[in-house]
Design a protein around this motif. Structure first.
Motif, PDB file in Angstrom:
ATOM      1  N   THR A   1      61.436  73.914  33.156  1.00 57.53           N
ATOM      2  CA  THR A   1      61.381  74.862  34.254  1.00 57.53           C
ATOM      3  C   THR A   1      60.287  74.578  35.261  1.00 57.53           C
ATOM      4  O   THR A   1      59.912  75.473  36.006  1.00 57.53           O
ATOM      5  CB  THR A   1      61.212  76.296  33.735  1.00 57.53           C
ATOM      6  OG1 THR A   1      60.129  76.298  32.814  1.00 57.53           O
ATOM      7  CG2 THR A   1      62.456  76.797  33.078  1.00 57.53           C
TER       8      THR A   1
ATOM      9  N   SER B   1      66.123  72.753  36.116  1.00 58.33           N
ATOM     10  CA  SER B   1      66.622  73.899  35.357  1.00 58.33           C
ATOM     11  C   SER B   1      68.107  74.088  35.585  1.00 58.33           C
ATOM     12  O   SER B   1      68.841  74.414  34.662  1.00 58.33           O
ATOM     13  CB  SER B   1      65.910  75.173  35.778  1.00 58.33           C
ATOM     14  OG  SER B   1      64.570  74.932  35.943  1.00 58.33           O
ATOM     15  N   LEU B   2      68.543  73.867  36.833  1.00 58.90           N
ATOM     16  CA  LEU B   2      69.957  74.050  37.139  1.00 58.90           C
ATOM     17  C   LEU B   2      70.812  73.056  36.354  1.00 58.90           C
ATOM     18  O   LEU B   2      71.801  73.429  35.719  1.00 58.90           O
ATOM     19  CB  LEU B   2      70.186  73.885  38.641  1.00 58.90           C
ATOM     20  CG  LEU B   2      71.592  74.213  39.114  1.00 58.90           C
ATOM     21  CD1 LEU B   2      71.868  75.696  38.935  1.00 58.90           C
ATOM     22  CD2 LEU B   2      71.784  73.830  40.564  1.00 58.90           C
TER      23      LEU B   2
ATOM     24  N   GLY C   1      70.797  73.977  32.756  1.00 58.97           N
ATOM     25  CA  GLY C   1      71.633  75.156  32.532  1.00 58.97           C
ATOM     26  C   GLY C   1      73.109  74.792  32.518  1.00 58.97           C
ATOM     27  O   GLY C   1      73.849  75.245  31.638  1.00 58.97           O
ATOM     28  N   LEU C   2      73.530  73.946  33.463  1.00 60.34           N
ATOM     29  CA  LEU C   2      74.938  73.550  33.484  1.00 60.34           C
ATOM     30  C   LEU C   2      75.310  72.782  32.215  1.00 60.34           C
ATOM     31  O   LEU C   2      76.383  73.003  31.645  1.00 60.34           O
ATOM     32  CB  LEU C   2      75.225  72.687  34.728  1.00 60.34           C
ATOM     33  CG  LEU C   2      75.150  73.436  36.057  1.00 60.34           C
ATOM     34  CD1 LEU C   2      75.390  72.474  37.210  1.00 60.34           C
ATOM     35  CD2 LEU C   2      76.172  74.557  36.090  1.00 60.34           C
TER      36      LEU C   2
ATOM     37  N   ILE D   1      75.728  75.361  29.504  1.00 56.17           N
ATOM     38  CA  ILE D   1      76.972  76.137  29.642  1.00 56.17           C
ATOM     39  C   ILE D   1      78.148  75.316  29.130  1.00 56.17           C
ATOM     40  O   ILE D   1      78.972  75.795  28.348  1.00 56.17           O
ATOM     41  CB  ILE D   1      77.210  76.539  31.114  1.00 56.17           C
ATOM     42  CG1 ILE D   1      76.163  77.535  31.577  1.00 56.17           C
ATOM     43  CG2 ILE D   1      78.601  77.159  31.283  1.00 56.17           C
ATOM     44  CD1 ILE D   1      76.259  77.898  33.041  1.00 56.17           C
TER      45      ILE D   1
ATOM     46  N   GLY E   1      75.714  81.116  28.157  1.00 58.31           N
ATOM     47  CA  GLY E   1      75.169  80.013  28.937  1.00 58.31           C
ATOM     48  C   GLY E   1      74.686  80.456  30.297  1.00 58.31           C
ATOM     49  O   GLY E   1      73.638  80.027  30.777  1.00 58.31           O
TER      50      GLY E   1
ATOM     51  N   TYR F   1      71.496  82.350  29.999  1.00 56.61           N
ATOM     52  CA  TYR F   1      70.400  81.413  29.760  1.00 56.61           C
ATOM     53  C   TYR F   1      69.980  80.735  31.070  1.00 56.61           C
ATOM     54  O   TYR F   1      68.801  80.645  31.391  1.00 56.61           O
ATOM     55  CB  TYR F   1      70.904  80.400  28.748  1.00 56.61           C
ATOM     56  CG  TYR F   1      70.027  79.224  28.465  1.00 56.61           C
ATOM     57  CD1 TYR F   1      68.973  79.329  27.576  1.00 56.61           C
ATOM     58  CD2 TYR F   1      70.283  77.997  29.056  1.00 56.61           C
ATOM     59  CE1 TYR F   1      68.195  78.240  27.298  1.00 56.61           C
ATOM     60  CE2 TYR F   1      69.495  76.902  28.780  1.00 56.61           C
ATOM     61  CZ  TYR F   1      68.458  77.032  27.900  1.00 56.61           C
ATOM     62  OH  TYR F   1      67.675  75.946  27.631  1.00 56.61           O
ATOM     63  N   THR F   2      70.992  80.298  31.856  1.00 57.96           N
ATOM     64  CA  THR F   2      70.687  79.616  33.108  1.00 57.96           C
ATOM     65  C   THR F   2      69.946  80.520  34.081  1.00 57.96           C
ATOM     66  O   THR F   2      69.029  80.084  34.772  1.00 57.96           O
ATOM     67  CB  THR F   2      71.989  79.119  33.755  1.00 57.96           C
ATOM     68  OG1 THR F   2      72.742  78.437  32.760  1.00 57.96           O
ATOM     69  CG2 THR F   2      71.715  78.190  34.894  1.00 57.96           C
TER      70      THR F   2
ATOM     71  N   LEU G   1      66.381  80.643  33.114  1.00 60.28           N
ATOM     72  CA  LEU G   1      65.759  79.356  33.439  1.00 60.28           C
ATOM     73  C   LEU G   1      65.418  79.273  34.923  1.00 60.28           C
ATOM     74  O   LEU G   1      64.319  78.881  35.311  1.00 60.28           O
ATOM     75  CB  LEU G   1      66.728  78.235  33.077  1.00 60.28           C
ATOM     76  CG  LEU G   1      66.253  77.199  32.088  1.00 60.28           C
ATOM     77  CD1 LEU G   1      65.964  77.885  30.771  1.00 60.28           C
ATOM     78  CD2 LEU G   1      67.311  76.139  31.875  1.00 60.28           C
ATOM     79  N   LEU G   2      66.394  79.664  35.763  1.00 62.64           N
ATOM     80  CA  LEU G   2      66.182  79.577  37.208  1.00 62.64           C
ATOM     81  C   LEU G   2      65.081  80.522  37.659  1.00 62.64           C
ATOM     82  O   LEU G   2      64.296  80.199  38.540  1.00 62.64           O
ATOM     83  CB  LEU G   2      67.488  79.877  37.948  1.00 62.64           C
ATOM     84  CG  LEU G   2      68.523  78.757  37.881  1.00 62.64           C
ATOM     85  CD1 LEU G   2      69.808  79.180  38.547  1.00 62.64           C
ATOM     86  CD2 LEU G   2      67.980  77.507  38.561  1.00 62.64           C
TER      87      LEU G   2
END
Lengths: 195, 201
Positions: free
Chosen positions: B31, B37-38, B41-42, B45, B134, B137-138, B141-142
């Motif tokens: 982060t 982070s993106l 995160g993807l 997911i 997911g 979570y993302t 993170l963002l």
């Protein structure tokens, strides 16, 4: 890459602590750090498993995966090695040392899903360590993890009956304490090791 | 259970990070920049949704004793796909994330959702639950990355937001700030939504 293995060992404990700098093994770190005795047990188990799996994974990576061109399978192979080693250790310890089994045994199943173990194997590959360096790195990381969880358990056992702001119990306060610890450990990066 | 209920539950009320405190490792490690982070995160997911789906699909044929091993192998295969994809398309990103892509395998969220949801529900609902967890979570993170990147570099997604007058806080790029920001975030959300004033000691 010819860094003295001793330097790698010390660096893995203090300046590059696997938990406080690379954030690995947080799940069990947060959930098992309520009592000092159980955190010693888990920390010892992590130290033991890390030292051996980093060596075994080094040999498998360099003598099986690279010659056969199967490097893309490293994640699956590493996780199987870790799971198998943990299972094997459990059986051996149970058979030969019941005393040790009662202190370490219950924590062993938790170890397979501890990301510190897999993380050390992956870091070892990325940093291109030699065999001795890998084992030193594994052992140092294990000791560093033990130091961190022991410190948090000590602090948390003293916080048990103290007043905390609403909503700050458990995870939030543990994370903030860990942040302060990480801040303190940054101080070690100024220490020069004479070779 | 209705489909949208599953979604809301997975993403918000049972959010993996602030409610269940799972998967903290990567939440802290990637982060420092929003773009990292993106991507992370993807990746989560994708892995979470498809492994929940697969685990649920074969749940009746998996012997209980070996199910952890089977789950780990399924998760690992999807992570390998993510890793190869990143290496091929975004080699820089793959290098920046380093071992943390591989560590999605031991991300407790995925195992947690597999045990708590996919074991007992049909494949389609498990897929929705995986996507929802997911996304939850993302989002966290963002959020953390936004605070850290804005204060650490004065930028968002690499674009300068705060001008030259902003003196970057280098501590925000370093490890301790990740612990502080996440700790304070969990505290705030607990304080605001999960505790009542009467519970105060």
């Amino acid at each position: 890459m010819d860094i003295n293995p001793l330097v790698i060992l010390l660096a893995a404990i203090f300046t590059n602590n696997i938990l406080l700098v690379y954030f690995l093994g947080m799940c069990s770190y947060l959930s098992v750090s309520r009592e000092i005795t159980s955190s010693i047990g888990l920390g010892m188990a992590v130290f033991f498993v890390l030292t051996f799996t980093s060596g075994i994974n080094y040999l498998i990576y360099h003598y099986i995966l690279i010659p056969l061109d199967l490097v893309y399978l490293q994640y699956i192979i590493f996780i199987i090695v870790i799971a198998a080693f943990v299972q094997l250790t459990e059986i051996v310890i149970e058979r030969f040392s019941p005393v040790l089994y009662y202190t370490l045994g219950i924590f062993l199943p938790l170890i397979t899903v501890n990301c510190a173990i897999l993380g050390v194997s992956l870091f070892m590959v990325i940093r291109q360590y030699s065999f001795i360096q890998s084992v030193a790195y594994g052992a140092g990381s294990g000791l560093g993890w033990l130091v961190a969880i022991l410190a948090l358990a000590g602090i948390r056992s003293r916080l048990k009956d103290k007043y905390l702001p609403r909503g700050m119990n458990n995870a939030a306060i543990s994370l903030i304490i860990t942040g302060i610890m990480a801040l303190a450990f940054i101080g070690f990066s100024g220490v020069a090791i004479i070779q | 259970m209705k489909k949208n209920e599953i979604f809301i539950n997975g993403a918000f009320s049972d959010n993996p990070i602030w409610k269940q405190v799972l998967g903290i490792c990567s939440a802290l490690a990637v982060t420092n920049l929003m773009i990292n982070s993106l991507v992370m995160g993807l990746g989560v997911i994708f892995t979470l949704a498809l492994s929940s789906f697969t685990i649920s699909l074969i749940r009746d044929y998996t012997p209980r004793r070996v199910r952890m091993m089977v789950q780990t192998l399924i998760i690992a295969s999807y992570v390998i796909i993510v890793d190869i994809f990143l290496k091929a398309i975004y080699p820089d990103m793959s290098r920046a994330l380093g071992p943390y892509v591989g560590l999605i395998i031991t991300n407790c969220i995925i195992m947690g959702r597999a045990e708590a949801f996919a074991q007992k529900n049909n494949p389609f609902n498990s897929l929705i639950d995986g996507v929802a967890a997911g996304i939850g979570y993302t989002i966290v993170l963002l959020l953390i990355a936004m605070i850290r990147e804005l204060m650490g570099f004065g930028s968002l997604f690499g674009f300068t937001i705060l001008g030259d007058w902003w003196i970057s806080w280098s501590i925000m790029v370093m490890a301790p700030s990740a612990f502080f920001v996440l700790g304070l975030l969990i505290w705030f959300i607990n304080y605001r939504y999960y505790t009542k004033p009467s519970e105060e000691k």
